[in-house]
Scaffold this active site. Structure first.
Site, PDB file in Angstrom:
ATOM      1  N   GLY A 214      30.548  29.475  32.971  1.00 23.94           N
ATOM      2  CA  GLY A 214      29.910  29.439  34.286  1.00 23.94           C
ATOM      3  C   GLY A 214      30.408  30.539  35.194  1.00 23.94           C
ATOM      4  O   GLY A 214      31.282  31.335  34.825  1.00 23.94           O
TER       5      GLY A 214
ATOM      6  N   CYS B 147      45.093  45.602  32.823  1.00 25.88           N
ATOM      7  CA  CYS B 147      45.791  45.377  34.101  1.00 25.88           C
ATOM      8  C   CYS B 147      47.140  46.087  34.130  1.00 25.88           C
ATOM      9  O   CYS B 147      47.590  46.505  35.185  1.00 25.88           O
ATOM     10  CB  CYS B 147      45.959  43.894  34.334  1.00 25.88           C
ATOM     11  SG  CYS B 147      46.603  43.058  32.892  1.00 25.88           S
TER      12      CYS B 147
ATOM     13  N   GLY C 241      32.277  32.276  38.414  1.00 29.06           N
ATOM     14  CA  GLY C 241      33.565  32.056  39.071  1.00 29.06           C
ATOM     15  C   GLY C 241      33.474  31.217  40.339  1.00 29.06           C
ATOM     16  O   GLY C 241      34.158  30.204  40.464  1.00 29.06           O
ATOM     17  N   PRO C 242      32.619  31.627  41.289  1.00 30.49           N
ATOM     18  CA  PRO C 242      32.587  30.880  42.562  1.00 30.49           C
ATOM     19  C   PRO C 242      32.013  29.471  42.430  1.00 30.49           C
ATOM     20  O   PRO C 242      32.095  28.691  43.382  1.00 30.49           O
ATOM     21  CB  PRO C 242      31.675  31.748  43.447  1.00 30.49           C
ATOM     22  CG  PRO C 242      31.656  33.092  42.808  1.00 30.49           C
ATOM     23  CD  PRO C 242      31.826  32.855  41.343  1.00 30.49           C
TER      24      PRO C 242
ATOM     25  N   LYS D  38      37.710  27.960  31.778  1.00 32.72           N
ATOM     26  CA  LYS D  38      36.520  28.598  32.357  1.00 32.72           C
ATOM     27  C   LYS D  38      36.687  30.091  32.106  1.00 32.72           C
ATOM     28  O   LYS D  38      37.423  30.769  32.809  1.00 32.72           O
ATOM     29  CB  LYS D  38      36.450  28.295  33.857  1.00 32.72           C
ATOM     30  CG  LYS D  38      35.045  28.342  34.458  1.00 32.72           C
ATOM     31  CD  LYS D  38      34.309  29.648  34.292  1.00 32.72           C
ATOM     32  CE  LYS D  38      34.777  30.741  35.230  1.00 32.72           C
ATOM     33  NZ  LYS D  38      34.127  32.055  34.928  1.00 32.72           N
TER      34      LYS D  38
ATOM     35  N   GLU E  71      48.213  35.729  37.110  1.00 32.68           N
ATOM     36  CA  GLU E  71      48.395  37.054  36.503  1.00 32.68           C
ATOM     37  C   GLU E  71      47.344  37.950  37.138  1.00 32.68           C
ATOM     38  O   GLU E  71      46.162  37.805  36.844  1.00 32.68           O
ATOM     39  CB  GLU E  71      48.182  36.982  34.985  1.00 32.68           C
ATOM     40  CG  GLU E  71      49.191  36.126  34.238  1.00 32.68           C
ATOM     41  CD  GLU E  71      50.564  36.761  34.147  1.00 32.68           C
ATOM     42  OE1 GLU E  71      50.696  37.965  34.454  1.00 32.68           O
ATOM     43  OE2 GLU E  71      51.501  36.047  33.791  1.00 32.68           O
TER      44      GLU E  71
ATOM     45  N   GLY F 132      34.382  28.102  38.275  1.00 33.58           N
ATOM     46  CA  GLY F 132      35.794  28.461  38.426  1.00 33.58           C
ATOM     47  C   GLY F 132      36.409  27.772  39.633  1.00 33.58           C
ATOM     48  O   GLY F 132      37.493  27.174  39.547  1.00 33.58           O
TER      49      GLY F 132
ATOM     50  N   GLU G  65      43.725  49.401  42.482  1.00 28.67           N
ATOM     51  CA  GLU G  65      43.428  49.266  41.055  1.00 28.67           C
ATOM     52  C   GLU G  65      41.978  49.684  40.814  1.00 28.67           C
ATOM     53  O   GLU G  65      41.060  49.162  41.424  1.00 28.67           O
ATOM     54  CB  GLU G  65      43.629  47.818  40.633  1.00 28.67           C
ATOM     55  CG  GLU G  65      43.456  47.620  39.159  1.00 28.67           C
ATOM     56  CD  GLU G  65      43.761  46.194  38.741  1.00 28.67           C
ATOM     57  OE1 GLU G  65      43.190  45.278  39.342  1.00 28.67           O
ATOM     58  OE2 GLU G  65      44.560  46.017  37.813  1.00 28.67           O
TER      59      GLU G  65
END
Ligand code: NAD
Length: 462
Positions: free
Chosen positions: A201, A279, A203-204, A170, A245, A207, A369
């Site tokens: 698609g 990241c 995430g919520p 995904k 990660e 995923g 971040e």
């Protein structure tokens, strides 16, 4: 831009279960460049079934044959590298030369490394009167972010396939076209139907359905720490393997004996590259008080040279998030040296390369971040102070240490609570394990360590 209107499941492009779509937007000019289906739990379920059905045969395929398929995949990535770079540039906005060198180039190196590892890895060893086998974990649910769209996919799919696992991917909603292109390369490489499946698609929705699916054996997630915590909790409740990660706030520690100009120049380039959406970027530069003013001047000049060469950030939400962090830096008393919250262009999601001086370790811009082209320069008094500041966040993904000699830099790096450290500008190594200490994650990607994430151990006694 070419876009498929279906999901890649069981070796073919199949219609999505629902009718909703996701618009793909070019961050440079804000134009819609394509639409992909917004998958639902039904699509995820179909993909997981395909991956489950394909698993026994792929797991039983000799490693040398799996290696041959991965080598074919690498060759197709090479043959289609210009198309890959153009697709990443269209949906992520990164300048084309960077897309060619990094977004297309690094996945080729990583796919090649797993073609080699699959052929040479010891999947079986003798331990006294036992034979110990490394067996594939099973069906992998891979969830990836947009910042390095193809690298994040290949860093999961290549080792999973090398191990004998099957995969449902995904990808991030901002960069699904690169993921669709990757699915095409998998098909071209002759990887059997069902071994790799793609569900685009949100995430919520898609995923979450993948992370919660009872027939997924391992969830490998790269993304924000907030979502990673939820995925970890879900996996924990189901006693399921998980690799995370997550975010970072890495320190670039410049010790007094270092080549200051080089350390600052490389440090600024590291933060501005990919518009700060890395990241592992060294977003906190730590400089001894005696060299502080000179370092700020050098950093300002380096950031100014970036000017217009920097690409946009990925979307409007990310742009306003980064700009609000810059506002916060000013409000909390940091000194804005270059850049600022204003948009440098009328169109596109651009943020100016920004440098803050007089940043103190507890400020928001030194702790959270930002994921944009924003550098914080922090002053330290002595080595103990530098170490305390460097280790003083919840993250521990990467970092850098600069010193007059490597021994001094290594001694300092060994005391950092972080997963990777570049010594005096050490180069990227696609075989070196990558992953976080503390809240930067669980598990490692790349090289043999990355492969072992997808293996489980069985021992037979004789
Ligand atoms: P994100 O967490 O919002 O999204 C990452 C992926 O997770 C996307 O595919 C998204 O659709 C999916 N997702 C979102 N909500 C979900 C849910 N509830 N359940 C399941 N999946 C869900 O992160 P992002 O904004 O796309 O990426 C930026 C973040 O990723 C940054 O924090 C960055 O540091 C991190 N990141 C970490 C690494 C690393 O290797 N450590 C690499 C790249 C990015």
């Amino acid at each position: 831009m070419k876009a498929h209107d279906g999901m890649y499941i069981d070796g073919a492009w199949r219609p999505a279960a629902g009718t909703d779509t996701i618009e793909v937007v070019n961050p440079v000019d804000e134009q819609v460049i394509g639409r992909v289906p917004a998958g639902t739990a039904a699509d995820v379920d179909a993909a997981v079934r395909a991956a489950r059905a394909a698993f026994p045969a792929w797991a039983a395929t000799p490693p040398a044959e799996r290696a041959a398929r991965l080598a074919a995949l690498r060759d197709i990535l090479v043959a289609r590298k210009d198309e890959i770079a153009e697709t990443v540039t269209a949906e992520l906005g990164s300048p084309l030369p960077f897309s060619q060198a990094v977004h297309a180039g690094v996945p080729i190196a990583v796919a090649g490394s797993y073609a080699e590892l699959a052929a040479t890895y010891a999947f079986e060893e003798k331990v006294g009167n036992s034979t110990v086998y490394q067996e594939p974990v099973g069906v992998v649910g891979a969830i990836t972010p947009w910042n390095y769209p193809l690298h994040q996919i290949v860093a999961k799919v290549a080792p999973a396939l090398a191990a004998g696992c099957t995969v449902v991917l995904k990808p991030a909603e901002d960069t699904p076209l690169t993921a669709q292109l990757f699915a095409e390369t998998v098909a071209e490489a002759g990887i059997p139907a069902g071994v790799f499946n793609l569900v685009t698609g949100l995430g919520p929705v898609a995923g979450q359905a993948l992370a919660e699916h009872p027939d997924v054996d391992l969830v490998s997630f790269t993304g924000s720490t907030a979502v990673g915590k939820r995925i970890g909790a879900t996996a924990g409740a189901a006693v399921k393997r998980v690799a995370l990660e997550l975010g970072g706030k890495s320190a670039n520690v410049i010790l007094p004996s270092a080549d200051l100009a080089k350390a600052v120049g490389v440090g600024v380039a590291n933060v501005m590259s990919n518009s700060g959406q890395t990241c592992s970027a060294w977003t906190r530069m730590l400089v001894h008080t005696a060299q502080y003013d000179e370092a700020v001047e050098l950093a300002a000049a380096a950031a100014e040279r970036y000017g217009d060469r920097i690409g946009p950030v990925v979307n409007a939400k990310q742009q306003s998030r980064v700009r609000s962090y810059i506002d916060k830096g000013v409000t909390e008393g940091a000194r804005l040296v270059v850049g600022g919250p204003e948009s440098p262009r009328e169109q596109g999601y651009f943020v100016s390369p920004t440098v803050f001086a007089d940043v103190t370790p507890e400020m928001t811009i030194a702790q959270e971040e930002i994921f944009g082209p924003v550098l914080s320069i922090i002053r330290y008094e002595d080595e103990a102070d530098a170490l305390r500041i460097a280790n003083g966040t919840v993250y521990g993904l990467a970092g850098a240490v600069w010193a007059g000699d490597e021994t001094e830099a290594v001694a300092f790096a060994r005391r950092l609570d972080t997963g990777q450290v570049d010594i005096n500008g050490g180069r990227f190594n696609p075989l070196a394990p990558f992953g976080g200490y503390k809240q930067s994650g669980v598990g490692r990607e790349l090289g043999a360590h990355g492969l072992s994430e997808y293996l489980q151990t069985k021992s037979l006694q004789f």
